[in-house]
Design a protein around this motif. Structure first.
Motif, PDB file in Angstrom:
ATOM      1  N   VAL A  15     -82.747  61.961-129.789  1.00 15.66           N
ATOM      2  CA  VAL A  15     -83.060  61.670-128.396  1.00 15.66           C
ATOM      3  C   VAL A  15     -82.055  62.378-127.494  1.00 15.66           C
ATOM      4  CG1 VAL A  15     -81.677  59.565-128.273  1.00 15.66           C
ATOM      5  CG2 VAL A  15     -83.692  59.811-126.821  1.00 15.66           C
ATOM      6  N   TYR A  16     -82.516  62.903-126.390  1.00 15.56           N
ATOM      7  CA  TYR A  16     -81.645  63.635-125.464  1.00 15.56           C
ATOM      8  C   TYR A  16     -80.731  62.665-124.732  1.00 15.56           C
ATOM      9  CZ  TYR A  16     -80.261  67.032-121.922  1.00 15.56           C
ATOM     10  OH  TYR A  16     -79.538  67.863-121.111  1.00 15.56           O
ATOM     11  N   SER A  39     -76.559  63.215-123.341  1.00 12.96           N
ATOM     12  CA  SER A  39     -76.946  64.153-124.391  1.00 12.96           C
ATOM     13  C   SER A  39     -75.777  64.544-125.288  1.00 12.96           C
ATOM     14  CB  SER A  39     -77.565  65.406-123.783  1.00 12.96           C
ATOM     15  OG  SER A  39     -76.672  66.005-122.866  1.00 12.96           O
ATOM     16  N   ASP A  40     -74.558  64.448-124.769  1.00 12.18           N
ATOM     17  CA  ASP A  40     -73.391  64.822-125.574  1.00 12.18           C
ATOM     18  C   ASP A  40     -72.802  63.616-126.316  1.00 12.18           C
ATOM     19  OD1 ASP A  40     -70.900  64.952-122.851  1.00 12.18           O
ATOM     20  OD2 ASP A  40     -72.296  63.401-123.493  1.00 12.18           O
ATOM     21  N   ALA A  44     -85.936  56.439-122.590  1.00 15.56           N
ATOM     22  CA  ALA A  44     -85.507  57.475-123.533  1.00 15.56           C
ATOM     23  C   ALA A  44     -86.160  58.798-123.171  1.00 15.56           C
ATOM     24  CB  ALA A  44     -85.874  57.077-124.960  1.00 15.56           C
ATOM     25  N   VAL A  45     -85.416  59.855-123.387  1.00 11.34           N
ATOM     26  CA  VAL A  45     -85.906  61.205-123.106  1.00 11.34           C
ATOM     27  C   VAL A  45     -85.660  62.083-124.324  1.00 11.34           C
ATOM     28  CG1 VAL A  45     -85.714  63.226-121.646  1.00 11.34           C
ATOM     29  CG2 VAL A  45     -85.451  60.953-120.647  1.00 11.34           C
TER      30      VAL A  45
END
Length: 116
Positions: free
Chosen positions: A31-32, A53-54, A97-98
């Protein structure tokens, strides 16, 4: 499309704690970003806490130090541990969520009511 299901909402006294869960129907390992938003009656939906994202986390200033977001990739779940709850934390809480290349996914929401 992956679906998100929230649980754990309820009524709690001010100063109390509550844990929200968000279970995804598919893997969240790639997930991003994924996190929690909330929307109080008559107000806009705002970010509460999210995994970026990190892998870092971001918290709204109003919950920093009281709420903790964590995840369990093996269970495809993200959690929000809420402590020292205040009346102003009352809201509907939504999981989001993306994944890259896909539209954002929202859960149906879970209601949290903090009473005095």
């Amino acid at each position: 499309q992956v679906q998100l299901v929230e649980s754990g909402g309820g009524v709690v006294q001010a100063g109390g704690s509550l844990r929200l869960s968000c279970a995804a129907s598919g893997s969240i390992s790639r997930v991003y970003n994924m996190g929690w938003y909330r929307q109080a009656p008559g107000k806009q939906r705002d970010l509460v806490a999210t995994f970026n994202s990190d892998g870092s986390t971001t918290y709204a200033a109003s919950v920093n130090g009281r709420f903790t977001i964590y995840r369990d990739n093996a269970k495809n779940s993200v959690y929000l541990q809420m402590s020292s709850l205040k009346l102003e934390d009352t809201a509907d809480y939504y999981c989001n969520a993306v994944w890259i290349g896909s539209p954002p996914v929202w859960g149906q929401g879970t209601q949290v009511t903090v009473s005095s």
